[in-house]
Design an enzyme around this catalytic site. Structure first.
Site, PDB file in Angstrom:
ATOM      1  N   GLU A 190       0.778  -1.203   0.112  1.00 47.41           N
ATOM      2  CA  GLU A 190      -0.055   0.071  -0.161  1.00 47.41           C
ATOM      3  C   GLU A 190       0.692   1.162  -0.057  1.00 47.41           C
ATOM      4  O   GLU A 190       0.282   2.171  -0.212  1.00 47.41           O
ATOM      5  CB  GLU A 190      -1.020  -0.020   1.164  1.00 47.41           C
ATOM      6  CG  GLU A 190      -1.861  -1.044   0.967  1.00 47.41           C
ATOM      7  CD  GLU A 190      -2.779  -1.279   2.122  1.00 47.41           C
ATOM      8  OE1 GLU A 190      -4.185  -0.970   2.406  1.00 47.41           O
ATOM      9  OE2 GLU A 190      -2.422  -1.942   3.230  1.00 47.41           O
TER      10      GLU A 190
HETATM   11  N1  MCN Z   1       7.449  -7.869  -0.083  1.00 46.25           N
HETATM   12  C1  MCN Z   1       8.552  -8.230  -0.399  1.00 46.25           C
HETATM   13  N2  MCN Z   1       9.467  -7.338   0.672  1.00 46.25           N
HETATM   14  C2  MCN Z   1       8.945  -6.661   1.603  1.00 46.25           C
HETATM   15  C3  MCN Z   1       7.747  -6.131   1.499  1.00 46.25           C
HETATM   16  C4  MCN Z   1       6.611  -7.065   0.682  1.00 46.25           C
HETATM   17  O1  MCN Z   1       8.899  -8.824  -1.128  1.00 46.25           O
HETATM   18  N3  MCN Z   1      10.010  -6.061   2.229  1.00 46.25           N
HETATM   19  C5  MCN Z   1       6.211  -8.721  -0.987  1.00 46.25           C
HETATM   20  C6  MCN Z   1       5.553  -9.624  -0.372  1.00 46.25           C
HETATM   21  O2  MCN Z   1       6.197 -10.900  -0.524  1.00 46.25           O
HETATM   22  C7  MCN Z   1       4.250  -9.508  -1.074  1.00 46.25           C
HETATM   23  C8  MCN Z   1       4.099  -8.168  -1.771  1.00 46.25           C
HETATM   24  O3  MCN Z   1       5.420  -7.684  -1.601  1.00 46.25           O
HETATM   25  O4  MCN Z   1       4.448 -10.245  -2.008  1.00 46.25           O
HETATM   26  C9  MCN Z   1       3.280  -7.289  -0.672  1.00 46.25           C
HETATM   27  O5  MCN Z   1       3.340  -7.622   0.647  1.00 46.25           O
HETATM   28  P1  MCN Z   1       2.571  -6.911   1.781  1.00 46.25           P
HETATM   29  O6  MCN Z   1       2.694  -5.362   1.720  1.00 46.25           O
HETATM   30  O7  MCN Z   1       2.986  -7.603   3.033  1.00 46.25           O
HETATM   31  O8  MCN Z   1       1.103  -6.932   1.483  1.00 46.25           O
HETATM   32  P2  MCN Z   1       0.091  -8.378   1.258  1.00 46.25           P
HETATM   33  O9  MCN Z   1       0.790  -9.488   0.967  1.00 46.25           O
HETATM   34  O10 MCN Z   1      -0.661  -8.309   2.643  1.00 46.25           O
HETATM   35  O11 MCN Z   1      -0.927  -7.869   0.000  1.00 46.25           O
HETATM   36  C10 MCN Z   1      -1.752  -7.118   0.327  1.00 46.25           C
HETATM   37  C11 MCN Z   1      -1.403  -5.614  -0.290  1.00 46.25           C
HETATM   38  C12 MCN Z   1      -2.735  -4.903  -0.330  1.00 46.25           C
HETATM   39  S1  MCN Z   1      -3.393  -4.527   1.281  1.00 46.25           S
HETATM   40  C13 MCN Z   1      -3.426  -4.461  -1.415  1.00 46.25           C
HETATM   41  S2  MCN Z   1      -5.072  -3.842  -1.461  1.00 46.25           S
HETATM   42  C14 MCN Z   1      -3.203  -5.047  -2.657  1.00 46.25           C
HETATM   43  C15 MCN Z   1      -1.618  -5.313  -2.662  1.00 46.25           C
HETATM   44  O12 MCN Z   1      -1.125  -5.557  -1.484  1.00 46.25           O
HETATM   45  N4  MCN Z   1      -3.648  -5.392  -3.725  1.00 46.25           N
HETATM   46  C16 MCN Z   1      -3.040  -5.951  -4.809  1.00 46.25           C
HETATM   47  N5  MCN Z   1      -0.846  -5.430  -3.599  1.00 46.25           N
HETATM   48  C17 MCN Z   1      -1.427  -5.762  -4.964  1.00 46.25           C
HETATM   49  N6  MCN Z   1      -1.051  -6.174  -6.144  1.00 46.25           N
HETATM   50  C18 MCN Z   1      -1.689  -6.748  -7.243  1.00 46.25           C
HETATM   51  N7  MCN Z   1      -1.198  -7.204  -8.142  1.00 46.25           N
HETATM   52  N8  MCN Z   1      -3.120  -6.852  -6.970  1.00 46.25           N
HETATM   53  C19 MCN Z   1      -3.671  -6.292  -6.018  1.00 46.25           C
HETATM   54  O13 MCN Z   1      -4.986  -6.563  -5.552  1.00 46.25           O
END
Ligand code: MCN
Ligand code: FES
Ligand code: FES
Length: 908
Positions: free
Chosen positions: A868
Site C-alpha cells: 500500500e
Molecule cells: N514484499 C517483499 N519485500 C518486502 C515487503 C513485501 O518482497 N519488504 C512482497 C510480499 O512478499 C508480497 C508483496 O510484496 O508479495 C506485498 O506484501 P505486503 O505489503 O505484505 O502485502 P500483502 O501480501 O498483505 O498484500 C496486500 C496488499 C494490499 S493490502 C493490497 S489492497 C494490494 C496489494 O498488496 N492489492 C493488490 N498489492 C496488490 N497487487 C496486485 N497485483 N493486486 C492487488 O489486488
C-alpha cells in the site's frame, strides 16, 4: 447454428456454433481453451485478445458470424507452452510482468503480433500498440510490460540469451532479496493459471448458473417481490429471495470499536425490507444455463417505495435526513484526536497559519477480472465456497450466520484472483453463493459482468476533510487541527476502522507535537465503503501533503525544504503519539534530493508545446503494516520426504503471496539447505491452511512472514540433533518425532484510544516519498504525468521483482486517483473507461524507483510490507505539480481537465 471452418493454433477445425455467440465464449465455453480471459466483456481491456488473420482482435465482442471462413486464429495456447515458451513469455516472467496474471495472456498475444510486424520496436511503438489494442493492466503500472516486450524483441533478434537474462542467485543459493521468479509466473504467462471463471467452466454438469436481480435505485422500501413469472421461465430451477434464506440474512460488519452506535448487522445478503444502495442484490435466479437465468432475472418484479437517497456524507448528516438504518444514527461512529497541548491558542499564535478543505472520492478498484465464485457441498456435507476472498477465515465469520449454515462446516477457499486491490477484504459473492447452495442443494456458479463488478462491490470511502497547520517562521510545524467525515455508504463493515486512519495518517511523517481533531463515520446511500489499497491513508495524506505545499508557499519556502525540516527524527512521534519503528524519513529525503534538483531544472526548460506548462510536486507517504493493535497470524510447516510443505492462508490478490511465502520460508530454512523447488506451498484453503489473517493492511509480509519464519524455525529446531547436524525425514519418522510445526506470531502493538487517537497501532511501518513531473495543457486543462520518482523504505526486500511491481502498480493507481478515477455518477461510472482507468498512454514510461532498506526490528528478516505504500500519496504529488505548473490548486479529486480548466479561467 452455423458451421465455421477455422484454423486454431495451426489445427484446422470445423465448428458448429451459434452465430450470435462471441469467439471468446466459443474458445472458452465450447473448446475449453481457457487461456483467453474475459474481463470487461465490452472491448475495453484486451484480456480476450487473440490474433485472427494477422490482426489482434478482442474476442469478447467478435461474433462468430463475423469471423471469415478459414480464419486463422492464434490464442495464448498457440503462442508457447510450458515446455516451449515464446520469448515474450520468458520475458514476462523475468520482468515480473504477471502479477495477478489475468491480463497476461491478452498482452502476450497482442505483443506477439506486434513483434511479428516489427521485431525492432521503440518503447513508444510498444506503448502505442497496447493503447491502440486497449490492452489494460491494473497491477503493473505498465512499465514492466514494456520492459518485457523490449527484452523479448532483443531475444528474438538474437542480441541476448535467456541464460544472460534469467535471474542469478548468489553462490549460497539464497533467494531472499533476489529477483527470483514467482512460482505462479509460468502458469500465468501460458494461460494455464485457472481463475474462478476457468474453474467454473470445469464444474460438473448439473451445476446451477446464478444471476442477480439488482436494485436500480439507491434507497427504497421494498413493498413486494414477485417471482412467479420468473419461475416459469425455461431452465429456471429456483428464484431465491430473502424468504429462502434460513439464516439471519445479514453479513456482519464486525464492529471494531464498542462505541460504534451500529450493531454491524445491517447488510442484507438479499434485500428484505429495504434497498440501501444502487446495485444491492434482491434476488438470485438459479437456472440450467446462464442465458436462461439472465432471461428470468428480467421477469422478477419488485415493487418499491422510493425514499430520499443520501449520496454523500454531508447529505446524510443534514438535520432533516432520515435514518438509513432506522434506530441507528447516520453518524454512527466518532473519534477524537488529542495529542499534546490545546491547539487553538497555538494556531492563533503561529507565525504561519494555513487551512483548507479537501475531498478524496469513491475510487473504484477496477480489477480486470470481475468478481466470480462457486459453491457446493462436499461428501461430509460441508459447504465449500470458492471466491476471490482475501480474508477467508474472516469471511467465514462474517457470512455463516447470515447464510444459516454452521460456521465450522462453511469452508472458504480462494481461487487464483485477477486483482482485488482491497475490495475483496469485504465479502461480496460468497454469501450469495452460500445462500443459493443451501436453497438448491446443488453446486452453484456465479460470475459478475463488469456492470455488476462496479455496481455491487464496495469502493474507497470518500473523506471530506478540513485541516489547519500552524508553523514557526522557520517552518517548524507547531500544531494541527483536523476534521474529517467519512462517507462509508450504507454498510458499516470496518467503517470505524477506516475512520481511525484519519487520526493516524493526517500529518503522518512529520513531527507535529500538538494535534486536535474530530472524525466521524457517516452512513449514506452511495456505494458501500470497502478496503482499497492504502485504506484511509490516500485520503488523509492527500489533505496534509497538499496543505504542506500551501504552507510552503505562505512561508516562501521550497516544499522540499519545508518537508525536510519536519520529517520524523529520533525522538519525534507519529500522530498516534508513538515512536515510529525506524527513523528513515531523512535518509529517504536525502535520496530524493538529486532527483528533485534535476526536476527543478527540467521544469525551467520549455514544455513540449507552447500551450503546455511544466511543474513538479512532491509528497511523503507513510502507512502501517498490520491491522490495528496486537494483530496475529498462524502458518504451519511440515517436513516431508521431498522437502518442506508450508500451509498458509496468505491470500493472493496478485501481489505475490506465493513468492513472499517461498522467499520467507526458504530464508528461515537455510540452515537445512532446502532448495526452493523442494518447498511446496499449500495456500488459501480453510480445510488445509490455518488462520494467517487477511491479506490486507500490507500486513502479510510482516505478520504471515513472521508466522512462516517461526514455523520454519521450529522445524529446523525439531530436526536438529544434539551435535548440531540434522535428522532426515526418515530419521524423524523412525524416531517418532513430530514433523508438523505450528508457527504463530503476534505484533507488539496497541490499538489507539478512540477518544484521543493515541496508541501504538502498528509494529511496523512503510515510509516513502514521491516526486511527480507534469505538463498541463492550459487550453484544455489536461494533465500529463511525464515522470515519477519514488523513494521507498519497505525494510529489507524479500523479492525485488515483486516489490518493484508493487510500487509501479500502486503509483499508477495514484495517477488514476489524481486525474481520472471516480465512482459517483451511476450512469457513467459503470465500466473501466467510464470509471477512468488509466491506459498505458495515460501513464509515464519514465518511473524511477529508489530504495532505502532499513532493517525492521519486528519484520521477518528485517522486512516491512510494501503493497500500500505506493498508493499513500502519489496523487498529492501530482496535484502539487499541477499547482506548480499553472497555479491551480485542486483540493477535490479527481483533477479532471474541466476542473483544471475552470481553475485556470477563475484565476484569469
Ligand atoms: N514484499 C517483499 N519485500 C518486502 C515487503 C513485501 O518482497 N519488504 C512482497 C510480499 O512478499 C508480497 C508483496 O510484496 O508479495 C506485498 O506484501 P505486503 O505489503 O505484505 O502485502 P500483502 O501480501 O498483505 O498484500 C496486500 C496488499 C494490499 S493490502 C493490497 S489492497 C494490494 C496489494 O498488496 N492489492 C493488490 N498489492 C496488490 N497487487 C496486485 N497485483 N493486486 C492487488 O489486488
Ligand atoms: Fe474483451 Fe475486455 S476487451 S474482455
Ligand atoms: Fe495485469 Fe493483474 S497483472 S491486471
Amino acid at each position: 447454428m452455423i458451421k465455421k471452418n477455422v484454423v486454431i493454433n495451426g489445427v484446422p477445425q470445423t465448428l458448429l456454433v451459434d452465430g450470435e455467440v462471441t469467439l471468446a465464449d466459443v474458445l472458452r465455453g465450447q473448446l475449453h481453451m481457457t487461456g483467453t480471459k474475459i474481463g470487461c466483456g465490452k472491448a475495453q481491456c484486451g484480456a480476450c485478445s487473440v490474433i485472427v488473420d494477422g490482426k489482434v482482435i478482442r474476442s469478447c465482442v467478435t461474433k462468430m458470424k463475423r469471423l471469415a471462413d478459414d480464419a486463422e486464429i492464434t490464442t495464448i495456447e498457440g503462442v508457447g507452452t510450458k515446455e516451449h515458451l515464446h520469448p515474450l513469455q520468458l520475458a514476462w516472467m523475468i520482468h515480473g510482468a504477471a502479477q495477478c496474471g489475468f491480463c497476461s495472456p491478452g498482452f502476450i498475444v497482442s505483443a506477439k503480433q506486434l513483434l511479428e510486424e516489427n521485431v525492432n520496436p521503440t518503447r513508444e511503438d510498444v506503448r502505442n500498440w497496447f493503447q491502440k489494442h486497449r490492452n489494460a493492466c491494473r497491477c503493473t503500472g505498465y512499465k514492466p510490460l514494456i520492459d518485457a516486450v523490449m527484452e523479448a524483441a532483443r531475444l528474438l533478434r538474437g542480441e541476448v540469451t535467456i541464460e544472460e537474462l534469467w535471474c542469478k542467485l548468489p553462490e549460497n543459493g539464497q533467494i531472499w532479496g533476489t529477483e527470483y521468479i514467482r512460482p505462479s509466473a509460468l502458469a500465468k504467462v501460458t494461460g494455464t493459471w485457472d481463475f474462478g471463471a476457468d474453474a467454473g467452466l470445469k464444474m460438473p454438469s448439473g451445476t446451477l448458473q446464478l444471476k442477480l436481480v439488482q436494485a436500480k435505485v439507491s434507497h427504497a422500501n421494498i413493498l413486494s417481490i414477485d417471482t412467479s413469472e420468473a419461475e416459469k421461465m425455461p431452465g429456471v430451477v429456483k428464484v431465491i429471495t430473502h424468504k429462502d434464506v434460513v439464516g439471519k440474512n445479514r453479513i456482519t460488519g464486525l464492529i471494531t470499536f464498542p462505541t460504534n452506535k451500529g450493531d454491524g448487522w445491517e447488510r442484507p445478503i438479499l434485500c428484505d425490507k429495504k434497498v440501501f444502495q444502487f446495485g444491492d442484490a434482491i434476488a438470485i435466479v438459479a437456472a440450467d444455463t446462464a442465458a436462461h437465468a439472465q432471461a428470468a432475472v428480467e421477469k422478477v418484479k419488485v415493487e418499491l417505495e422510493l425514499l430520499p437517497a443520501y449520496m454523500s456524507a454531508p447529505a446524510a448528516m443534514a438535520e432533516d435526513a432520515i435514518e438509513i438504518h432506522p434506530g441507528t444514527p447516520n453518524i454512527y461512529f466518532e473519534t477524537q484526536m488529542v495529542k499534546g497541548e490545546d491547539t487553538a491558542p497555538l494556531l492563533k499564535a503561529a507565525d504561519a497559519f494555513v487551512e483548507d478543505d479537501f475531498y478524496v472520492g469513491r475510487q473504484p478498484h477496477l480489477p480486470i477480472e470481475p468478481d466470480v465464485g462457486f459453491a457446493f457441498f462436499d461428501e461430509e456435507d460441508k459447504l465449500i465456497i470458492h471466491s476471490k476472498s482475501i480474508a477467508i477465515h474472516l469471511h467465514q465469520a462474517m457470512i455463516a450466520p447470515g447464510i444459516g449454515y454452521d460456521a465450522d462446516k462453511t469452508i472458504l477457499v480462494q481461487n487464483p484472483a485477477g486483482g482485488t486491490f482491497g475490495y475483496k477484504f469485504s465479502p461480496t459473492i460468497e454469501a450469495l453463493l452460500g445462500v443459493a447452495a443451501v436453497a438448491t442443494r446443488q453446486p452453484v456458479y456465479l460470475e459478475f459482468d463488469y456492470y455488476q463488478q462496479t455496481t455491487y462491490t464496495g469502493k474507497r470511502s470518500p473523506f471530506f476533510m478540513n485541516v489547519k497547520f500552524g508553523a514557526t517562521k522557520e517552518g517548524k510545524l507547531t500544531a494541527m487541527e483536523t476534521d474529517w467525515s467519512v462517507d462509508h455508504g450504507p454498510y458499516s463493515e470496518f467503517g470505524d476502522l477506516v475512520t481511525m486512519r484519519g487520526s493516524q495518517f493526517i500529518g503522518a511523517g512529520y513531527s507535529i507535537p500538538n494535534i486536535r481533531g474530530n472524525g466521524r463515520t457517516v452512513c449514506t446511500n452511495h456505494a458501500w465503503g470497502s478496503a482499497f489499497r492504502g485504506y484511509g491513508s490516500p485520503q488523509s495524506e492527500f489533505a496534509s501533503e497538499v496543505l504542506m505545499d500551501e504552507l510552503a508557499e505562505k512561508l516562501g519556502m521550497d516544499p522540499f525544504e519545508l518537508r525536510y525540516k519536519n520529517v520524523y527524527r529520533p525522538g519525534d512521534t507519529t500522530p498516534s503519539g508513538c515512536e515510529p519503528d525506524v527513523y528513515s524519513m531523512v535518509e529517504i529525503m536525502d535520496k530524493l534530493k538529486p532527483a528533485y534538483t534535476k526536476a527543478q531544472e527540467w521544469a525551467k526548460q520549455p514544455a513540449s508545446a507552447t500551450n503546455k506548462k511544466r511543474g513538479i510536486g512532491m509528497s511523503i507517504g507513510v502507512y502501517g503494516s498490520g491491522l490495528d493493535g496486537p494483530d496475529s497470524s498462524a502458518v504451519n510447516a511440515e517436513l516431508t520426504a521431498n522437502g518442506v510443505t508450508i500451509y498458509t492462508s496468505w491470500e493472493d490478490h496478485g501481489q505475490g503471496a506465493d513468492m513472499g511465502s517461498l522467499a520467507t520460508a526458504h530464508e528461515a530454512l537455510r540452515p537445512l539447505g532446502v532448495k526452493p523447488e523442494n518447498i511446496k506451498l499449500v495456500m488459501n484453503d480453510m480445510a488445509r491452511t490455518p488462520n494467517s489473517g487477511p491479506a490486507g493492511g500490507s500486513r502479510s509480509q510482516v505478520l504471515v512472514g513472521n508466522a512462516t519464519r517461526v514455523a520454519c524455525e521450529l522445524l529446523v529446531k525439531g530436526v536438529t540433533k544434539t551435535d548440531g547436524t540434522f535428522r532426515t525425514y526418515a530419521e524423524m519418522i523412525a524416531e517418532k518425532l513430530p514433523v508438523y510445526f505450528e508457527g504463530n506470531w503476534t505484533a507488539p502493538a496497541k490499538e489507539c484510544d478512540v477518544t484521543t487517537g493515541q496508541g501504538n497501532p502498528f509494529a511496523v511501518y512503510m515510509y516513502g516519498a514521491f516526486l511527480s513531473q507534469v505538463e498541463v495543457d492550459i487550453t484544455t486543462g489536461k494533465t500529463e504525468v511525464v515522470k515519477m520518482t519514488m523513494v521507498a523504505d519497505v525494510g529489507k526486500i524479500a523479492n525485488k521483482l515483486v516489490v518493484d511491481g508493487q510500487l509501479y502498480g500502486g503509483m499508477v493507481q495514484g495517477i488514476g486517483l489524481a486525474l481520472s478515477e471516480d465512482f459517483e455518477d451511476l450512469k457513467k461510472h459503470i465500466d473501466l473507461i467510464g470509471c477512468g482507468l488509466p491506459y498505458v498512454k495515460d501513464v509515464p514510461d519514465n518511473i524511477d524507483l529508489l530504495y532505502v532498506e532499513t532493517y525492521r526490528p519486528h519484520g521477518p528478516f528485517g522486512a516491512a510490507g510494501s503493497g500500500e505504500l505506493p498508493l499513500t500519496s502519489p496523487h498529492a504529488s501530482i496535484i502539487n505539480a499541477i499547482y506548480n505548473a499553472c497555479g491551480v490548486r485542486i483540493t477535490h479529486l479527481p483533477a479532471r481537465p474541466e476542473k483544471v480548466l475552470a481553475g485556470l479561467k477563475a484565476k484569469n
